[in-house]
Design a protein around this motif. Structure first.
Motif, PDB file in Angstrom:
ATOM      1  N   LEU A   1      44.969  41.285  46.948  1.00 31.58           N
ATOM      2  CA  LEU A   1      45.476  42.434  46.197  1.00 31.58           C
ATOM      3  C   LEU A   1      46.800  42.937  46.786  1.00 31.58           C
ATOM      4  CD1 LEU A   1      45.239  44.547  44.011  1.00 31.58           C
ATOM      5  CD2 LEU A   1      43.600  45.807  45.409  1.00 31.58           C
ATOM      6  N   PHE A   2      46.849  43.019  48.109  1.00 31.16           N
ATOM      7  CA  PHE A   2      48.076  43.493  48.775  1.00 31.16           C
ATOM      8  C   PHE A   2      49.254  42.571  48.439  1.00 31.16           C
ATOM      9  CE2 PHE A   2      50.809  44.113  52.578  1.00 31.16           C
ATOM     10  CZ  PHE A   2      50.851  45.496  52.638  1.00 31.16           C
ATOM     11  N   CYS A   3      49.011  41.262  48.549  1.00 30.44           N
ATOM     12  CA  CYS A   3      50.067  40.288  48.235  1.00 30.44           C
ATOM     13  C   CYS A   3      50.492  40.377  46.769  1.00 30.44           C
ATOM     14  CB  CYS A   3      49.570  38.864  48.490  1.00 30.44           C
ATOM     15  SG  CYS A   3      49.839  38.283  50.126  1.00 30.44           S
ATOM     16  N   SER A   4      49.509  40.539  45.893  1.00 30.72           N
ATOM     17  CA  SER A   4      49.821  40.621  44.456  1.00 30.72           C
ATOM     18  C   SER A   4      50.749  41.797  44.185  1.00 30.72           C
ATOM     19  CB  SER A   4      48.544  40.821  43.639  1.00 30.72           C
ATOM     20  OG  SER A   4      47.712  39.731  43.804  1.00 30.72           O
TER      21      SER A   4
ATOM     22  N   GLN B   1      39.513  42.180  41.225  1.00 30.10           N
ATOM     23  CA  GLN B   1      40.011  43.405  41.864  1.00 30.10           C
ATOM     24  C   GLN B   1      41.511  43.609  41.596  1.00 30.10           C
ATOM     25  OE1 GLN B   1      38.435  45.873  43.543  1.00 30.10           O
ATOM     26  NE2 GLN B   1      36.449  44.950  43.160  1.00 30.10           N
ATOM     27  N   ILE B   2      42.256  42.512  41.498  1.00 28.68           N
ATOM     28  CA  ILE B   2      43.687  42.637  41.160  1.00 28.68           C
ATOM     29  C   ILE B   2      43.800  43.259  39.764  1.00 28.68           C
ATOM     30  CG2 ILE B   2      45.843  41.375  40.676  1.00 28.68           C
ATOM     31  CD1 ILE B   2      44.848  39.244  42.732  1.00 28.68           C
ATOM     32  N   ALA B   3      43.008  42.724  38.839  1.00 34.76           N
ATOM     33  CA  ALA B   3      43.039  43.233  37.464  1.00 34.76           C
ATOM     34  C   ALA B   3      42.627  44.695  37.404  1.00 34.76           C
ATOM     35  CB  ALA B   3      42.125  42.386  36.582  1.00 34.76           C
ATOM     36  N   LEU B   4      41.565  45.051  38.135  1.00 39.56           N
ATOM     37  CA  LEU B   4      41.092  46.446  38.131  1.00 39.56           C
ATOM     38  C   LEU B   4      42.167  47.389  38.675  1.00 39.56           C
ATOM     39  CD1 LEU B   4      37.408  46.221  39.391  1.00 39.56           C
ATOM     40  CD2 LEU B   4      38.186  47.192  37.231  1.00 39.56           C
ATOM     41  N   ASP B   5      42.778  46.988  39.773  1.00 38.58           N
ATOM     42  CA  ASP B   5      43.793  47.838  40.392  1.00 38.58           C
ATOM     43  C   ASP B   5      45.012  48.008  39.489  1.00 38.58           C
ATOM     44  OD1 ASP B   5      46.323  48.224  42.188  1.00 38.58           O
ATOM     45  OD2 ASP B   5      44.643  48.895  43.414  1.00 38.58           O
ATOM     46  N   LEU B   6      45.432  46.895  38.868  1.00 42.05           N
ATOM     47  CA  LEU B   6      46.630  46.960  38.013  1.00 42.05           C
ATOM     48  C   LEU B   6      46.304  47.466  36.611  1.00 42.05           C
ATOM     49  CD1 LEU B   6      48.296  43.494  38.879  1.00 42.05           C
ATOM     50  CD2 LEU B   6      48.848  45.733  39.852  1.00 42.05           C
TER      51      LEU B   6
END
Lengths: 85, 353
Positions: free
Chosen positions: B60-63, B121-126
């Motif tokens: 997630l951090f890298c994304s 989690q990337i999708a949820l965060d973004l």
């Protein structure tokens, strides 16, 4: 604050990985979900497991969970009345 | 056919992100190397962060850093390659099963243990509801994600900006189990000595490398992704021919490749695949290595992709990643070749803009 209140707060901090939180930062009457502590539905599942594991209480009615998990006070009251261990 | 440009990059590994510029190469004595810790709280909400294993945090951090680098808010698709997925939560969950004698179990580690947790989690965060796919294909997991990106670009699906990454983590017991079947070296080897090791196995680490692949070139573009090839089975004696065949599909020969980045990992049983290319097809080409920096894992070829992207943009090639004495001041094309245990060979071709 009773021993049970403190014990509950410690368990919640550990079980829910609330890393930056201290026992004295959780108020007894503060809502655990929503605007208060900000817990979510996955945390609710963790709390159900915690109640059964630590106090032998099985919660089967979701509506009951809503009332029980309102705050530390409501959880402690319910545990006092229903604990089997 | 749309072209795909590398418009943003980010990486987390046991080495710092400025290693190519500073030459600050970290040495590790352990055969299992954790990634460097980052200030995750600066980009991820604490209430989300508390449940995340390293793979999810790193991914997630890298994304988010990749999006910042590419100056974009939202990708049109998310594709993640991870060979072993969320190993830490899998281990936690299985340990809990043993301790509780298969009784009442905490749900969080189970929920978080699936391979697609990182992409989710990337999708949820973004708050990104676009196409979201996770590839778990051993050592070609990242290549599989790249292939999906290329196919989408070629089919004119309207996908403009694709977030693609590779991520794998280590866990205390499960990673150690890999010593039992000879994947992990039995004797301690310093990472900086890895390439000269003559014993079976390698050293393992955790890495995450993410990229924004866009159909439009931007001022920040690093390189162009030309093509990817996955070869599940190949023999040492025909890996050169298979590589040449891949290059021919692009009307290229080996002489058109300025740099080859190889996945030598100090495993005496399988490094001969790389030696075959080093001694024959690419004997006159600058050869680079990277696993003495970050060790081995199933998506570590994404780290090679990160190195290649940086080199093609900045033309800086430090000596400590060179496998031979050749030089190349202005590389135009870089070929990445990786395999694991003699299987799942990946070829990735990038070119300068």
């Amino acid at each position: 604050m009773s021993d049970l209140h403190t014990e509950l707060k410690k368990s919640i901090i550990e079980q829910l990985n609330l890393e930056d939180m201290e026992v004295n930062e959780i108020e007894n009457d503060e809502p655990l979900f929503g605007d208060g502590l900000g817990l979510d539905s996955i945390d609710a599942l963790e709390l159900i497991v915690l109640m059964e594991k630590d106090y032998g209480i099985k919660l089967s009615d979701p509506q009951q969970g809503k009332e029980v998990f309102n705050s530390i006070n409501t959880m402690a009251d319910f545990i006092e009345k229903n604990r089997t261990r | 056919m749309n072209r795909l440009y590398v418009n943003g990059i980010s990486s987390i590994s046991p080495q710092s992100e400025d290693i190519l510029e500073t030459g600050n190469l970290r040495e590790y004595q352990s055969n299992i190397i954790p990634a460097l810790k980052h200030d995750y709280k600066s980009m991820i909400q604490p209430m989300m962060l508390r449940r995340m294993s390293n793979a999810v945090k790193m991914g997630l951090f890298c994304s988010k850093k990749t999006l910042l680098d590419a100056q974009l808010d939202m990708p049109d698709a998310i594709m993640v390659g991870t060979g072993q997925g969320c190993l830490q939560d899998t281990e936690k969950f299985m340990e809990a099963m043993l301790t509780a004698e298969e009784g009442l179990l905490s749900p969080t580690s189970f929920i978080q243990s699936t391979h697609n947790t990182v992409g989710g989690q990337i999708a949820l965060d973004l708050k990104c509801t676009a196409y979201n796919m996770t590839y778990t294909q051993n050592s070609v997991s990242f290549e599989s994600a790249l292939l999906d990106a290329l196919l989408q670009a070629r089919t004119e699906s309207g996908t403009q900006n694709i977030l693609v990454g590779g991520v794998d983590e280590v866990s205390p017991a499960f990673t150690g189990f890999q010593e039992l079947d000879g994947q992990l070296k039995k004797e301690p080897v310093k990472n900086t000595d890895l390439l000269w090791s003559k014993t079976p196995g390698s050293i393992f680490s955790e890495t995450a490398s993410f990229f924004m692949l866009g159909s439009q070139e931007t001022e920040n573009s690093y390189a162009e992704l030309v093509d990817v090839e996955i070869i599940n089975t190949a023999e040492i004696q025909n890996i050169g021919e298979r590589t040449e065949r891949f290059l021919q599909t692009k009307n290229l020969t080996s002489s058109a490749i300025d740099i080859v980045i190889l996945g030598n990992n100090g495993d005496s049983r399988y490094d001969p695949f790389y030696h075959e290319l080093q001694e024959k097809l690419f004997a006159e080409t600058l050869q680079l290595a990277y696993k003495h920096l970050v060790g081995e894992n199933n998506s570590v070829s994404a780290y090679a992709f990160w190195i290649a992207s940086k080199i093609l943009k900045e033309n800086k090639i430090p000596d400590f990643i060179k496998l031979n004495d050749l030089n190349c001041s202005k590389p135009r094309r870089i070929l990445i070749y990786n395999q694991y245990l003699g299987k799942n060979h990946g070829l990735i071709l990038l070119q300068k803009l």
